[in-house]
Design a protein around this motif. Structure first.
Motif, PDB file in Angstrom:
ATOM      1  N   MET A   1       3.914  -2.948  -3.769  1.00 57.97           N
ATOM      2  CA  MET A   1       3.922  -2.515  -2.791  1.00 57.97           C
ATOM      3  C   MET A   1       2.892  -3.056  -1.579  1.00 57.97           C
ATOM      4  O   MET A   1       2.291  -3.887  -1.705  1.00 57.97           O
ATOM      5  N   ARG A   2       3.254  -2.948  -0.405  1.00 66.22           N
ATOM      6  CA  ARG A   2       2.482  -3.902   0.980  1.00 66.22           C
ATOM      7  C   ARG A   2       2.536  -3.171   1.970  1.00 66.22           C
ATOM      8  O   ARG A   2       3.339  -2.478   2.599  1.00 66.22           O
ATOM      9  N   ALA A   3       1.485  -2.649   2.840  1.00 68.07           N
ATOM     10  CA  ALA A   3       1.522  -2.556   4.505  1.00 68.07           C
ATOM     11  C   ALA A   3       1.416  -3.401   5.254  1.00 68.07           C
ATOM     12  O   ALA A   3       1.220  -4.974   5.197  1.00 68.07           O
ATOM     13  N   ALA A   4       2.573  -3.008   6.069  1.00 70.36           N
ATOM     14  CA  ALA A   4       2.856  -4.166   6.973  1.00 70.36           C
ATOM     15  C   ALA A   4       2.909  -3.127   8.778  1.00 70.36           C
ATOM     16  O   ALA A   4       2.325  -2.118   9.264  1.00 70.36           O
ATOM     17  N   TRP A  28       6.752   6.892  16.942  1.00 68.93           N
ATOM     18  CA  TRP A  28       5.866   6.821  16.777  1.00 68.93           C
ATOM     19  C   TRP A  28       4.596   6.449  16.072  1.00 68.93           C
ATOM     20  O   TRP A  28       4.084   6.096  17.069  1.00 68.93           O
ATOM     21  N   ILE A  29       5.192   6.201  14.931  1.00 74.26           N
ATOM     22  CA  ILE A  29       4.410   5.154  13.979  1.00 74.26           C
ATOM     23  C   ILE A  29       4.667   4.255  13.864  1.00 74.26           C
ATOM     24  O   ILE A  29       5.650   3.473  12.989  1.00 74.26           O
ATOM     25  N   PRO A  30       3.240   2.663  13.972  1.00 74.62           N
ATOM     26  CA  PRO A  30       4.037   1.618  14.246  1.00 74.62           C
ATOM     27  C   PRO A  30       4.125   1.050  12.856  1.00 74.62           C
ATOM     28  O   PRO A  30       4.697   0.299  12.681  1.00 74.62           O
ATOM     29  N   ASP A  31       3.109   1.516  11.655  1.00 77.81           N
ATOM     30  CA  ASP A  31       2.832   0.777  10.700  1.00 77.81           C
ATOM     31  C   ASP A  31       4.083   1.136   9.527  1.00 77.81           C
ATOM     32  O   ASP A  31       4.058   2.336   9.892  1.00 77.81           O
ATOM     33  N   VAL A  32       4.098   0.091   8.781  1.00 72.42           N
ATOM     34  CA  VAL A  32       4.299   0.592   7.966  1.00 72.42           C
ATOM     35  C   VAL A  32       4.569   0.986   5.880  1.00 72.42           C
ATOM     36  O   VAL A  32       3.522  -0.748   5.904  1.00 72.42           O
ATOM     37  N   VAL A  33       4.979   1.243   4.778  1.00 75.28           N
ATOM     38  CA  VAL A  33       4.367   0.654   3.558  1.00 75.28           C
ATOM     39  C   VAL A  33       5.759   0.539   3.046  1.00 75.28           C
ATOM     40  O   VAL A  33       6.418   0.817   2.992  1.00 75.28           O
ATOM     41  N   ARG A  34       6.508  -0.548   2.183  1.00 76.12           N
ATOM     42  CA  ARG A  34       6.896  -1.341   1.682  1.00 76.12           C
ATOM     43  C   ARG A  34       6.525  -1.296   0.306  1.00 76.12           C
ATOM     44  O   ARG A  34       6.501  -1.441  -0.615  1.00 76.12           O
ATOM     45  N   GLU A  56      -4.415   2.114   3.442  1.00 81.32           N
ATOM     46  CA  GLU A  56      -4.824   3.544   2.581  1.00 81.32           C
ATOM     47  C   GLU A  56      -3.730   3.699   1.492  1.00 81.32           C
ATOM     48  O   GLU A  56      -3.656   4.933   0.389  1.00 81.32           O
ATOM     49  N   LEU A  57      -1.695   4.398   2.564  1.00 84.56           N
ATOM     50  CA  LEU A  57      -1.031   5.051   1.891  1.00 84.56           C
ATOM     51  C   LEU A  57      -0.423   3.601   0.460  1.00 84.56           C
ATOM     52  O   LEU A  57      -0.873   4.230  -0.771  1.00 84.56           O
ATOM     53  N   ALA A  58      -0.952   2.437   1.213  1.00 83.13           N
ATOM     54  CA  ALA A  58       0.580   1.177  -0.310  1.00 83.13           C
ATOM     55  C   ALA A  58      -0.948   1.083  -0.717  1.00 83.13           C
ATOM     56  O   ALA A  58      -0.715   1.275  -2.328  1.00 83.13           O
ATOM     57  N   ALA A  59      -2.145   1.634  -0.798  1.00 78.46           N
ATOM     58  CA  ALA A  59      -4.357   1.721  -2.518  1.00 78.46           C
ATOM     59  C   ALA A  59      -3.461   2.463  -3.269  1.00 78.46           C
ATOM     60  O   ALA A  59      -3.828   2.331  -4.440  1.00 78.46           O
ATOM     61  N   ALA A  60      -3.395   3.524  -2.069  1.00 80.50           N
ATOM     62  CA  ALA A  60      -2.607   4.888  -3.340  1.00 80.50           C
ATOM     63  C   ALA A  60      -1.645   4.933  -4.471  1.00 80.50           C
ATOM     64  O   ALA A  60      -1.247   4.793  -5.535  1.00 80.50           O
ATOM     65  N   ILE A  61      -0.740   3.978  -3.609  1.00 82.42           N
ATOM     66  CA  ILE A  61       0.182   4.038  -4.621  1.00 82.42           C
ATOM     67  C   ILE A  61       0.842   2.853  -5.991  1.00 82.42           C
ATOM     68  O   ILE A  61       0.313   3.287  -6.581  1.00 82.42           O
TER      69      ILE A  61
END
Length: 66
Positions: A1-4, A28-34, A56-61
């Motif tokens: 997974m990765r943040a973009a 309205w939220i520009p960043d995503v995690v795949r 932070e979400l990518a790291a937690a997952i």
């Protein structure tokens, strides 16, 4: 997974998006995690999740997967 972020996140939500991907995005939220999936029973290749704190979400997952 990765943040973009930025243009990369726009690509993930647009021209790079697989038709079978599962999306949880807010415009309205520009960043995503795949989040890549590896389940032969599920045709969904990955999830795209928008997040104000994508790194932070990518790291937690990733930490939960270890």
């Amino acid at each position: 997974m990765r943040a973009a972020h930025g243009a990369d996140a726009v690509q993930e939500r647009g021209v790079r998006l697989h038709a079978d991907a599962w999306l949880l995005i807010r415009g309205w939220i520009p960043d995503v995690v795949r989040v890549e999936l590896d389940d032969p029973q599920d045709p969904t290749p990955y999830w795209i999740i928008s997040s104000r704190r994508a790194d932070e979400l990518a790291a937690a997952i990733a930490g939960a997967a270890d």
